[in-house]
Design a protein around this motif. Structure first.
Motif, PDB file in Angstrom:
ATOM      1  N   GLN A  19      59.836  17.370  35.795  1.00  0.00           N
ATOM      2  CA  GLN A  19      59.251  16.156  36.350  1.00  0.00           C
ATOM      3  C   GLN A  19      57.761  16.339  36.639  1.00  0.00           C
ATOM      4  O   GLN A  19      56.973  15.420  36.449  1.00  0.00           O
ATOM      5  N   ARG A  20      57.341  17.513  37.068  1.00  0.00           N
ATOM      6  CA  ARG A  20      55.952  17.731  37.435  1.00  0.00           C
ATOM      7  C   ARG A  20      55.161  18.237  36.238  1.00  0.00           C
ATOM      8  O   ARG A  20      55.659  19.063  35.465  1.00  0.00           O
ATOM      9  N   PRO A  21      53.918  17.773  36.077  1.00  0.00           N
ATOM     10  CA  PRO A  21      53.086  18.280  34.977  1.00  0.00           C
ATOM     11  C   PRO A  21      52.825  19.776  35.144  1.00  0.00           C
ATOM     12  O   PRO A  21      52.600  20.268  36.252  1.00  0.00           O
ATOM     13  N   GLY A  22      52.882  20.492  34.047  1.00  0.00           N
ATOM     14  CA  GLY A  22      52.633  21.927  34.081  1.00  0.00           C
ATOM     15  C   GLY A  22      53.840  22.766  34.412  1.00  0.00           C
ATOM     16  O   GLY A  22      53.713  23.988  34.541  1.00  0.00           O
ATOM     17  N   HIS A  23      55.017  22.154  34.534  1.00  0.00           N
ATOM     18  CA  HIS A  23      56.243  22.899  34.825  1.00  0.00           C
ATOM     19  C   HIS A  23      57.187  22.754  33.633  1.00  0.00           C
ATOM     20  O   HIS A  23      57.571  21.636  33.264  1.00  0.00           O
TER      21      HIS A  23
END
Length: 396
Positions: free
Chosen positions: A190-194
């Motif tokens: 859901q989070r950018p960069g994960h």
């Protein structure tokens, strides 16, 4: 008895005259050109003043003539007169004033050579290199194929990126790309960069790279900015992937983290080929352009641990009195490794490497772009974090 030798008696009469020469060249050079001169030369008559000594040839030996020796015409014997006054004194006169005080000079310091020096401030010894890893190793055919691939694909020059691209990199909004050899699932969270991935036990060596470099030589080089630049990311090594549990109770698996300069053969783990470095979790070794067994560095990775790797590029330190060395292109580079949010080791990114490191530190000294790299083989389950808010380690 033998015949006694007669005592030598000189011949009587005057000495013989000069014989006439029969050489035709004799007259050509002007000698005896006058007939009368030739006839006169038949005999030699010494002057009346000549009288040979009476004892010539006798056993009495030579007797010098009596009287003082003749003087040389025009020559005079020099006479020397000493200068007036007494001779100079050779005695030493000390300089005026009291003698210097020698007691103020201290003797040189004494060094007790029996004391063992403290070597805690010395740099650590170089890591021991291995010809092969004690755990898992790729085949020689794969290594030969990777070597040929790198020969055919030289390193790229630094890329040109826009301000928007650089903002994405700074915020950690990076995409993890799937290599062709990866067997498993690659999922975006859901989070950018994960990112999250799970691989199957039969997954061969695969290297996952980011879509954009964490280090851009165009934007981040301290030679341009005069500021230090640190790149870093973390990997969560979860429990073993459930995809292999029913098929292989004890499969071979491993994960590694590092950085690579493009292009890089994605069928190899980071650190094995030129322009790459990495820390491998199966043996705990660090690899820097090393196609062999790496060097001692840390302990193997365990499921449930959070691992991180970073590089700090700094302007070269200028010693006092020296000119700025920034134009030389040599940066101060420090590579560090973290485990569960705590630094667990580091090394100098500019150190001299042995002959096992193909190409040395080429591509890793700040002159090329560097991409984050995650290497896997076998069945693993991992999460990757590029955004700073998700890291356990805090960069000071």
């Amino acid at each position: 008895m033998g015949k006694e030798k007669d005592e030598y008696q000189p011949p009587s009469g005057p000495p013989p005259g000069k014989l006439k020469s029969n050489n035709p060249w004799y007259k050509r050079i002007g000698h005896s050109s006058n007939r009368q001169q030739e006839e006169n030369s038949q005999a030699y008559t010494p002057p009346a003043s000549y009288a040979p000594p009476q004892a010539y040839g006798s056993s009495q030996g030579y007797q010098p003539p009596s009287g003082p020796p003749p003087s040389h015409k025009g020559a005079s014997v020099p006479s020397y007169a000493a200068p007036p006054g007494p001779p100079p004194s050779m005695s030493y006169a000390p300089p005026p004033g009291p003698p210097p005080n020698m007691s103020s000079e201290e003797p040189p310091p004494y060094h007790d050579w029996t004391i063992i020096p403290d070597n805690s401030l010395l740099p650590p010894p170089p890591s021991i290199g291995y010809d092969a890893s004690p755990t898992a190793n790729a085949s020689s055919d794969e290594g030969e194929a990777a070597y040929i691939w790198c020969q055919r694909n030289p390193l790229y020059p630094p890329g040109t990126f826009t301000q928007e691209h650089h903002n994405f990199i700074q915020s950690g909004q990076l995409t993890l790309l799937r290599p062709p050899t990866l067997q498993g699932d690659l999922l975006s969270q859901q989070r950018p960069g994960h990112w999250k991935f799970r691989t199957k036990p039969k997954c061969t060596d695969s290297c996952l790279l980011t879509s954009l470099p964490l280090y851009s030589a165009q934007w981040d080089s301290p030679l341009h900015t005069r500021r230090s630049k640190t790149i870093y990311f973390e990997l969560q090594f979860n429990t073993k992937s459930g995809l292999w549990r029913d098929q292989h109770p004890e499969p071979e698996f491993g994960v590694s983290i590092g950085f690579v300069a493009p292009p890089f053969p994605t069928f190899r783990l980071p650190g094995w080929q030129r322009g790459s470095l990495g820390v491998h979790g199966d043996d705990g070794h660090r690899y820097v352009n090393d196609t062999f067994g790496g060097s001692d560095f840390t302990t193997p990775f365990l499921p449930g641990q959070r691992l991180g790797i970073g590089i700090t590029f700094s302007p070269p330190q200028k010693p006092p009195g020296y000119e700025d060395r920034g134009a030389s292109g040599k940066l101060d580079i420090r590579v560090f490794f973290t485990r569960n949010g705590v630094e667990a080791g580091s090394w100098d990114g500019t150190e001299e490497l042995d002959q096992r490191s193909e190409g040395g530190t080429v591509g890793l000294v700040g002159d090329c772009d560097l991409f984050a790299a995650v290497g896997v083989f076998g069945g693993v389950d991992c999460d990757v974090f590029f955004a700073e808010q998700d890291w356990r380690y805090r960069i000071g």
